[in-house]
Design an enzyme around this catalytic site. Structure first.
Site, PDB file in Angstrom:
ATOM      1  N   HIS A 276       6.762  51.943 -21.247  1.00 13.75           N
ATOM      2  CA  HIS A 276       7.308  50.681 -21.754  1.00 13.75           C
ATOM      3  C   HIS A 276       6.408  49.561 -21.229  1.00 13.75           C
ATOM      4  O   HIS A 276       5.841  49.681 -20.136  1.00 13.75           O
ATOM      5  CB  HIS A 276       8.724  50.538 -21.196  1.00 13.75           C
ATOM      6  CG  HIS A 276       9.509  49.391 -21.750  1.00 13.75           C
ATOM      7  ND1 HIS A 276       9.343  48.099 -21.313  1.00 13.75           N
ATOM      8  CD2 HIS A 276      10.482  49.349 -22.697  1.00 13.75           C
ATOM      9  CE1 HIS A 276      10.187  47.311 -21.967  1.00 13.75           C
ATOM     10  NE2 HIS A 276      10.892  48.041 -22.812  1.00 13.75           N
TER      11      HIS A 276
ATOM     12  N   LYS B 149      21.670  49.223 -19.531  1.00 13.65           N
ATOM     13  CA  LYS B 149      21.618  50.481 -20.282  1.00 13.65           C
ATOM     14  C   LYS B 149      22.571  51.515 -19.695  1.00 13.65           C
ATOM     15  O   LYS B 149      22.838  52.550 -20.292  1.00 13.65           O
ATOM     16  CB  LYS B 149      20.187  51.032 -20.288  1.00 13.65           C
ATOM     17  CG  LYS B 149      19.179  50.125 -20.991  1.00 13.65           C
ATOM     18  CD  LYS B 149      17.838  50.799 -21.137  1.00 13.65           C
ATOM     19  CE  LYS B 149      16.702  49.806 -21.181  1.00 13.65           C
ATOM     20  NZ  LYS B 149      16.408  49.273 -22.506  1.00 13.65           N
TER      21      LYS B 149
HETATM   22  C1  LIG Z   1      11.799  52.924 -20.475  1.00 15.27           C
HETATM   23  C2  LIG Z   1      12.121  51.477 -20.241  1.00 15.27           C
HETATM   24  N1  LIG Z   1      11.566  50.835 -19.198  1.00 15.27           N
HETATM   25  C3  LIG Z   1      11.843  49.549 -18.938  1.00 15.27           C
HETATM   26  C4  LIG Z   1      12.697  48.813 -19.722  1.00 15.27           C
HETATM   27  C5  LIG Z   1      12.921  47.367 -19.391  1.00 15.27           C
HETATM   28  O1  LIG Z   1      14.246  47.102 -19.092  1.00 15.27           O
HETATM   29  P1  LIG Z   1      14.732  45.597 -18.902  1.00 15.27           P
HETATM   30  O2  LIG Z   1      14.355  44.889 -20.183  1.00 15.27           O
HETATM   31  O3  LIG Z   1      16.196  45.696 -18.741  1.00 15.27           O
HETATM   32  O4  LIG Z   1      14.041  45.023 -17.750  1.00 15.27           O
HETATM   33  C6  LIG Z   1      13.293  49.450 -20.820  1.00 15.27           C
HETATM   34  C7  LIG Z   1      14.239  48.727 -21.706  1.00 15.27           C
HETATM   35  O5  LIG Z   1      13.938  47.977 -22.582  1.00 15.27           O
HETATM   36  C8  LIG Z   1      12.997  50.796 -21.088  1.00 15.27           C
HETATM   37  O6  LIG Z   1      13.526  51.439 -22.141  1.00 15.27           O
END
Ligand SMILES: Cc1ncc(COP(=O)(O)O)c(C=O)c1O
Lengths: 423, 155
Positions: free
Chosen positions: A139, A242
């Site tokens: 991500h 999540k």
């Molecule tokens: C695999 C993964 N890593 C990191 C994130 C980042 O999460 P957040 O936007 O809550 O910081 C997400 C969600 O969008 C994710 O699916």
């Protein structure tokens, strides 16, 4: 004779009762003058999960009865609020099987946790020529903070590829590990392909070279049982929204001897021992990394969300979701021209797909008219999209409250898209 | 409920989406600009041949959804042969069509009424706010190219 009957997980897991806990799931969408809407079919939990009544009520109750700032008052409410906040920290520690709640740092999101490690650990222990290893599935939250570090420090980012099923190439990983490697930062479950990476093996391989490992558990912690001690993770990151908890909550687990060596990330109240203009001394972790007033109500809500998952049973949840994954994959695969991206064995309940002749964005708009909420686009994982040569995909993700009937609704709506476009 | 969908995806749009016109890279193009929608991954290059203040040729390449592709295709058809000022007036007027109620439409100078008539098929995006960017993507790129920039600034 053994007379005990073991029920299949799907029978033990009463999804209708679970659904009743989530007020939003009973709503319709696209109601228009005089016309009833369509029941919501929420298949976008990988972006953010809905919240059970238990979490909503606990937060309301806390705000109505116990709210105050924490860690700084002698008065009654401050003590009550502090106790509940710290209880949530213990719950997170138990959820991850961390040795102690001292290992748990609360952040505002997973994103903030990555930035914390990149900033505090990265700027202290990495220098020009050092390498960190990521995977192509990351991500953007586990890419961009390292690129900022790269601009600052001249480190090098190496990338482990995946095969056409989305399985991590461990041989390539082995080849990339070297004396220059100073950190491995890898997803534990891809938010696009659903691939679950072999965290324990990755950690062992890295540790053989004395390299610490950080895992992005943003998806993995939702769908399976995570034991940070068994994995032997050095850092492990989650995001509360999540996990059926509220937004504004992230978790960084760190081994204590690592956290202890790390300088603060942000400066402010609550993270200092004493402040003077001659010099300021910092508290020990986790407080050192929690500058300013945190998301108190939300962290308490997160604790309740984790309780909720534990009560249902995380293995039962995983079994239910796995059933949905298999069923939906099988049904979708019967549609001509539909291609699923990510077919790794043991994957999480996430299905990315494309439909020949139809752009995912158009697909998303049309299935939405049927009440089906899916995510379309690049899913904050552009390098992975490039790896598979697609500009975008549609993604259906399943959570503990989804049903086979909802998988059917998805399939029907995708068939309707096909007919609409004559594809 | 599906009326809105038919409104959004009219036959003309489906046709342009599947068989985009002027989907090419002209050798003699002297301006080009990229349009990109980071949310959905749509990406277009718009090519212009400008001569003496007139758009002598306009074409595009890239990938996008039915709406963005159809809009790009129709844009090339209506902008060809226009002066720079006329092309920009079309852009502004079309932008209003996609984003504003009738009574809020601004006056952007003389505009080709026949062209606007044809572009009306795209006005269905008003009911789908997240799709407005799709409909205006190539137009932003065209406008950027006229202004001598190499990419459309994302709003
Ligand atoms: C695999 C993964 N890593 C990191 C994130 C980042 O999460 P957040 O936007 O809550 O910081 C997400 C969600 O969008 C994710 O699916």
């Amino acid at each position: 004779m053994d007379t005990q009957i073991t029920l299949p997980a799907s029978a033990a897991f009463d999804v209708e009762r679970v659904r009743a806990d989530f007020p939003i799931l009973s709503r319709s969408v696209h109601e228009r003058k005089g016309k009833p809407g369509k029941p919501l079919v929420y298949l976008d939990s990988a972006a953010s999960a809905q919240k059970p009544r238990q979490v909503i009520d606990a937060m309301t109750r806390f705000l109505e009865e116990d709210y105050s700032n924490i860690h700084r008052g002698v008065h009654f409410l401050s003590q009550t609020a502090t106790d509940q906040f710290e209880e949530a920290r213990r719950k997170v520690a138990r959820f991850l099987n961390a040795p102690s709640e001292r290992n748990i740092v609360f952040t505002r999101s997973a994103t903030e946790a990555f930035n914390l490690v990149a900033h505090s650990y990265g700027r202290t222990f990495l220098s020009e020529g050092d390498e960190i290893i990521l995977s192509v599935m990351e991500h953007h939250a586990n890419i961009v903070p390292w690129q900022l570090l790269q601009m600052d420090k001249g480190i090098r980012i190496r990338v482990v590829p995946v095969d056409e099923h989305g399985v991590l190439d461990l041989n390539a990983f082995e080849d990339l590990l070297s004396d220059r490697t100073k950190l491995v930062a890898m997803t534990h479950c891809s938010n696009v392909l659903g691939t679950v990476t072999p965290a324990k093996i990755i950690a062992r391989m890295a540790h053989e070279r004395g390299v610490p490992v950080l895992f992005d558990g943003s998806q993995a912690a939702v769908h399976g049982v995570v034991d940070v001690q068994d994995i032997d993770a050095d850092f492990y990151i989650m995001t509360g929204h999540k996990l059926y908890g509220p937004t504004g909550t992230g978790v960084l687990y760190g081994k204590y001897d690592l956290l202890k060596k790390m300088p603060p990330f942000q400066g402010g109240g609550d993270m200092i021992e004493s402040v003077s203009f001659e010099g300021t001394t910092f508290k020990a972790p986790p407080a050192r990394f929690e500058a300013g007033t945190p998301a108190i109500t939300e962290v308490i809500g997160l604790g309740v969300a984790l309780d909720y998952m534990e009560k249902l049973g995380r293995e039962a949840i995983a079994a239910h979701e796995h059933d949905l994954l298999q069923y939906a994959t099988q049904q979708l695969s019967q549609i001509d021209g539909l291609r699923v991206y990510g077919t790794a064995p043991g994957k999480g309940p996430i299905i990315s797909f494309t439909l020949e002749g139809v752009h995912p964005h158009d697909l998303g708009t049309i299935v939405d008219q049927y009440g089906v909420a899916v995510r379309v686009g690049r899913h904050c994982a552009e390098p992975l999209m490039d790896r598979f040569g697609v500009g975008a995909t549609a993604r259906a993700s399943f959570a503990l409250y989804n049903t086979r009937a909802e998988a059917d609704a998805l399939v029907e709506s995708v068939i309707a898209v096909k007919e609409f476009f004559g594809a | 409920m599906m009326d809105e969908l038919r409104e959004l995806y009219q036959e003309v749009i489906l046709d342009h989406g599947k068989n985009p016109r002027n989907f090419r890279h002209p050798d003699d193009a002297n301006r080009e600009a990229k349009g990109e929608n980071p949310m959905c991954g749509d990406r277009f290059m718009v090519y212009l041949k400008l001569k003496d203040g007139v758009v002598e040729d306009v074409a595009f390449q890239g990938r996008g959804c039915a709406i963005s592709t159809a809009s790009a295709s129709m844009m090339t058809e209506v902008v060809k042969g226009k002066t720079e000022a006329e092309a920009k007036a079309l852009f502004e007027t079309f932008h209003d069509l996609c984003t504003k109620d009738d009574h809020e439409h601004g006056d952007h100078g003389p505009v080709d009424e026949d062209a606007m008539e044809r572009l009306m098929v795209l006005s269905g995006v008003r009911q789908f706010p997240v799709r407005v960017k799709c409909a205006t993507l190539a137009w932003h790129a065209m406008n950027a190219a006229i202004e001598g920039e190499d990419k459309a600034s994302s709003e």
